[in-house]
Every structure is written in C-alpha cells, then in structure tokens.
Design a protein around this motif. Structure first.
Motif, short mmCIF file in Angstrom:
data_model
loop_
_atom_site.label_atom_id
_atom_site.label_comp_id
_atom_site.label_asym_id
_atom_site.label_seq_id
_atom_site.Cartn_x
_atom_site.Cartn_y
_atom_site.Cartn_z
N ASN A 38 0.83 -1.22 0.00
CA ASN A 38 0.00 0.00 0.00
C ASN A 38 0.85 1.26 0.00
O ASN A 38 0.69 2.15 0.83
CB ASN A 38 -0.94 0.00 1.21
CG ASN A 38 -2.16 -0.85 0.99
OD1 ASN A 38 -2.80 -0.76 -0.06
ND2 ASN A 38 -2.48 -1.71 1.96
N HIS B 203 1.99 4.63 -2.04
CA HIS B 203 1.46 5.53 -3.06
C HIS B 203 2.39 6.72 -3.25
O HIS B 203 2.96 7.24 -2.27
CB HIS B 203 0.08 6.06 -2.67
CG HIS B 203 -0.99 5.01 -2.64
ND1 HIS B 203 -1.02 4.01 -1.70
CD2 HIS B 203 -2.07 4.81 -3.44
CE1 HIS B 203 -2.08 3.25 -1.90
NE2 HIS B 203 -2.73 3.71 -2.95
N ASP C 1 -6.00 8.74 -8.43
CA ASP C 1 -6.71 7.59 -7.88
C ASP C 1 -5.72 6.55 -7.41
O ASP C 1 -4.50 6.74 -7.48
CB ASP C 1 -7.68 7.01 -8.92
CG ASP C 1 -6.95 6.40 -10.11
OD1 ASP C 1 -5.82 6.83 -10.41
OD2 ASP C 1 -7.52 5.49 -10.73
N ALA C 2 -6.25 5.43 -6.93
CA ALA C 2 -5.37 4.38 -6.39
C ALA C 2 -4.62 3.65 -7.49
O ALA C 2 -3.61 2.99 -7.21
CB ALA C 2 -6.18 3.38 -5.57
N ARG D 104 -0.69 4.35 -6.90
CA ARG D 104 -0.10 3.21 -6.19
C ARG D 104 1.10 2.66 -6.96
O ARG D 104 1.05 2.50 -8.18
CB ARG D 104 -1.14 2.11 -6.00
CG ARG D 104 -0.63 0.92 -5.20
CD ARG D 104 -1.77 -0.04 -4.87
NE ARG D 104 -1.28 -1.29 -4.30
CZ ARG D 104 -1.47 -2.48 -4.83
NH1 ARG D 104 -2.13 -2.61 -5.97
NH2 ARG D 104 -0.99 -3.56 -4.24
N ARG E 95 -7.00 8.24 0.46
CA ARG E 95 -7.11 6.78 0.64
C ARG E 95 -7.09 6.49 2.14
O ARG E 95 -6.14 6.86 2.83
CB ARG E 95 -5.93 6.12 -0.06
CG ARG E 95 -5.71 4.66 0.26
CD ARG E 95 -6.49 3.75 -0.66
NE ARG E 95 -5.93 2.42 -0.64
CZ ARG E 95 -6.18 1.48 0.27
NH1 ARG E 95 -6.95 1.76 1.31
NH2 ARG E 95 -5.64 0.28 0.16
N LEU F 231 -11.49 5.01 -1.21
CA LEU F 231 -10.79 6.01 -2.02
C LEU F 231 -11.80 7.08 -2.39
O LEU F 231 -12.87 6.76 -2.93
CB LEU F 231 -10.22 5.40 -3.29
CG LEU F 231 -9.78 6.41 -4.37
CD1 LEU F 231 -8.49 7.09 -3.95
CD2 LEU F 231 -9.62 5.75 -5.72
#
Length: 508
Positions: free
Chosen positions: A41, A43, A286-287, A291, A367, A372
């Motif tokens: 996880n 980012h 966004d993820a 990420r 997040r 999210l």
C-alpha cells in the motif's frame, strides 16, 4: 553498503507476479521479492512523472515544493527564498541524494529523466549522471552494465537505474514476440463496460486510445479483444524490462556482491488500463495511478509483507536511516526502517494518504481504510464527477462511484482531504516538516495556481479544444460537447448539492 534502485516508469503492482498477477510478467522481480520485503500500500504523493520523482528526490510533498504539474509555474521547485545560504546541501531541505552522499555513499544515476522533463533538481546530490538518450531497456541497460563492471565490487555506492518499458507507447521490439498471446486479458473489464465507456469521452479513452501506427496498441477499444491487445502490449513491456533487470542481478552475482546489496524495486506511478476510462496513461489522482510497487531485499531485511499505508516519499528517510545517515529536518517523509525487520512502529504508519494530480487533471485523492475518494477541480476534458468514492476492497478497478449512496463516508473523505490541505499550508507558514515560509508563494496551494493558469498542462497544451468539441458533435454527442463548451473543464464545486443528488452541470 551497496544500494541499487530499479525505477520502473508506469509500473502498476498488480501486474507483477509477486503481487498476485496470473501472467508471468516478472520472474526476476518476483525472485527479488521472495528474498525481501514487499509493500502493498505504497502511493506516490504527487503524480505523474515530474511531480512524483520530485517528491521522491526531495522527500517533500508537492504542496510544499510547488511541483504538481508537467509545465507552467508548478513544474519547477519553488526557490528557497531569502533564507537560502551559500550551500544548500546542509540546510535541512537537502535532497535525498545529498543525504546519502553525507552518509558516505557514491551516488550515480542512469536515466534520461532530468533531460526529458527539465528536472535538474533531480540531479542534485548525484556524483554521476548518465543520460541514456533512449527509453527501451536495451538502450538503458548498457549504461548500467558498464557502471557495474567498473564499480560493483567497490563499497559504499548507490546506483539508480530508470527503465521505461511499461510506459506508452508500448514499443518492445517486434522480434521479442508476444509472450502472452495465448493468455486471456484481465477479466474485470467486460464488453458491456467498454460499451459504456464509449458513451463517454476524453483522450486516451476507449474511443481514442492512441496512434493506429503502433503495433502493440489498438487505435480504439470496442471489444475485449482490443483490450487484450492493450494488456498484452503493457505486460510485454514489463517482461522485456524484467529480462534486463535479471542481467543486473547476474552481474552482481558474478561480482560476488549480490547478498551484500540492497535491492529496491519501485516506480514513479501506476498506469490506468481502463480504470476511469483511461487507457495507457496516468491521468488521475486515484489508487491506480498513484499506487506503486515497493520491494526491498538485502542485508538486514526480513522477508515478508507490509500492508501499512505509506507514501513513496517515506523511502528517503528510511534508506537514509538504514545506512546510518542523518534525516534532514524539513522532509515530509517518515522513516519506516523498523518495518524492514517486521517490527510494527505506529509512528511510521499513516492513517490515510492524500495524492495530487495536476498534469492531466486537477484532482486530489484520499485513501483510508478500504475507501478512495477523488475530488476533481478540473477534469482535463474527461467525464469526471466532482466527487467520486470507491470501495477498493470490493471494487479495486474503481468501476462504481458510491459517493451519492454513501454520503457520510464521502463527507468523511472530504473532511480528511480538507484537514490535510490546511495542515500542509500551516507547515508552509511555520517552516515545519517540508514547509518553507521563505519560498515565494509559499502559502498558495500549487493546485490553485494550476487552475489560475487555465488548467492542467497537457489538456491545455496538447488538446485542440475546438476540435474536440467538433469531433464530439460529429459523433452525435451534443450533450458532452455542450458540457465542455460551457464548463471548459472546470468542475462545479457545490459538493453538498452533488452529494444530495442535485444537478450541478448547467448543460443538463
């Protein structure tokens, strides 16, 4: 101490075997991960390329450095201001590489990135910089090979090698073939979803994904077969790059120093492969875009998995502490060095993460837990809502916006986002963490400056706005053409109205 950082542009973790992908894209990276620690996880705080690497090499958020865009005012690090001294290498705002040099490491960079983006601040602290003048792994590797032949057996060095093969255009040599020709594309994207995306619009969307002269990517997506061609092109780039990473590992083994070398594998951001109707680019906060993979393998690294929320800019203080260096006062990152041995350290964990996008859209995402939330200020001429909320545990590809169904959760995310923004600007006012009150415009949010310039760099400079509207009308899409003509990409910010179901768009 020997450190090698493999920096893979546009590499999303879930297309690597060690992160659960079912295609054999990354045998070398997977082997490195088996011997080390895999972080799930992590980012980038600011995306895409220039903001991300600026945050990494400075250890500071884009809201503090000012770099959130690919051009204009916010593509350059804000000056130190009146407090700048004769030498900036020891003033608390020094770069990551300066800190490693202070710790006694010889630092070398193999990358064309500083030249490509005019990112000269990235070079700060490197003893050597080798511009590869090309993107493919067969262009990059010879520079790393030559450097390792001369230096691998020496001690106390850091080598940063930048590969680009997962970045569009996917131009792995045709003679490499298609190693995934007999394998199906990821199942999450259906023909029905593609049909829905084609009712929307935007560059790098299903309607217009790229250049029809490119061998490995379709000009547009109409079916899952087109999506398979796209996924194959991306995955082949990863596999091709992985082969050359394998050569680096072999060189270190041949030199007898593999076990004494800290391997770090990461990327500058991910890559949207259909998520939010973006194909083969990194245009969102966004993820998927933010990420990145992070794998660390080497001396005193306990093999295992770390699921904590972390920023990539937490890596500079971690590595600096790992080599016995001194962490500068004005970095935003938190060291998680204890986690390298599997030790839980609450002080290094993040309760939530915030990431920005200012080059293709003006967005911030937050997040937390499995949620999210993405807030859009300028949509980059794409079909984004003012607020989007996704349950990543059930919907990792961000297919269903739940903001209006889970208003309380959306408001929680907005509160986190606004609290984060206020805290960072307070740091800029007081000179704490990465904030610098002596910098020009220190108390101005750089995303606001991007909006003042007319919007994010690429839509503003790379897209013919009138032609886009004309093409939409030619396709019979008067509704979206009218929306663009009226709003010009600026998204209405009456969030309460949007969340309670009111129409916030003047064209509808």
């Amino acid at each position: 101490m020997r450190i090698i950082y493999i920096d893979c542009d546009s590499l999303r973790p879930d297309h690597l075997g060690c992160y659960g992908y079912d295609r054999d894209t990354s045998p070398t990276i997977d082997t490195i991960a088996e011997r080390g620690r895999r972080f799930t996880n992590v980012h980038a705080s600011d995306v895409p390329c220039l903001p991300s690497r600026t945050a990494l090499f400075t250890g500071r958020f884009g809201v503090h450095t000012g770099v959130v865009n690919h051009g204009g005012l916010n593509a350059t690090v804000r000056p130190r201001g009146t407090a700048r001294g004769f030498n900036t290498a020891f003033d608390g705002y020094q770069t990551w590489m300066s800190s490693l040099r202070h710790a006694g490491l010889h630092t070398a960079l193999v990358s064309l990135f500083p030249q490509r983006h005019g990112a000269w601040h990235v070079v700060d602290g490197f003893d050597e910089w080798h511009d590869t003048h090309g993107y493919r792994a067969d262009h990059v590797y010879p520079y790393a090979e030559e450097w390792l032949e001369a230096n691998a057996e020496s001690d106390d060095w850091y080598l940063h090698v930048n590969f680009w093969d997962p970045h569009t255009p996917y131009d792995t040599p045709s003679e490499y073939g298609d190693p995934f020709a007999d394998e199906s594309a990821p199942e999450w994207l259906t023909d029905e979803m593609i049909a829905d995306q084609r009712e929307s619009y935007g560059t790098m969307s299903a309607r217009e994904t790229g250049d029809d002269d490119l061998e490995r990517t379709p000009e547009e997506l109409t079916t899952r077969e087109d999506f398979k061609q796209w996924a194959d092109g991306y995955d082949t780039g990863i596999r091709y790059m992985d082969d050359y990473i394998g050569r680096i590992v072999e060189q270190l083994e041949d030199a007898g120093v593999r076990d004494e070398t800290l391997f770090i594998v990461s990327g500058d951001h991910g890559e949207n492969l259909g998520e939010l109707n973006v194909y083969g680019d990194h245009q969102t906060a966004d993820a998927v875009t933010s990420r990145v993979p992070l794998i660390m393998s080497g001396p005193e690294i306990e093999p295992g998995v770390d699921d904590s929320l972390r920023y990539q800019l937490d890596l500079p203080p971690t590595v600096t502490e790992y080599v016995g260096g001194e962490i500068p006062d004005h970095w935003d990152g938190r060291s998680f060095v204890d986690a390298l041995n599997g030790v839980t350290d609450p002080d290094s964990d993040r309760e939530f993460l915030v990431f920005s996008q200012g080059a293709w859209a003006c967005q911030r995402g937050v997040r937390w837990d499995d949620w999210l939330l993405v807030r859009t200020y300028h949509d980059g001429f794409k079909d984004f809502a003012p607020v989007e909320l996704y349950d990543l545990s059930a919907d990792p590809h961000e297919t269903t916006n739940l903001a209006r169904e889970n208003v309380d959760v959306a408001r929680e995310g907005i509160a986190l986002l606004e609290g984060w923004q206020s805290a960072r600007l307070a740091e800029s006012a007081t000179g704490t963490a990465g904030g610098n009150p002596d910098a020009p415009r220190a108390l101005t949010d750089p995303l606001v400056e991007v909006l003042e310039e007319g919007g994010p760099f690429h839509p503003r400079n790379d897209i013919d706005f009138d032609d886009l509207i004309h093409r939409l009308r030619e396709a019979g899409d008067e509704r979206h053409a009218k929306k663009l003509k009226i709003h010009e990409g600026f998204v209405p910010q009456d969030i309460d109205a949007y969340l309670t179901g009111e129409n916030v768009w003047k064209h509808e």
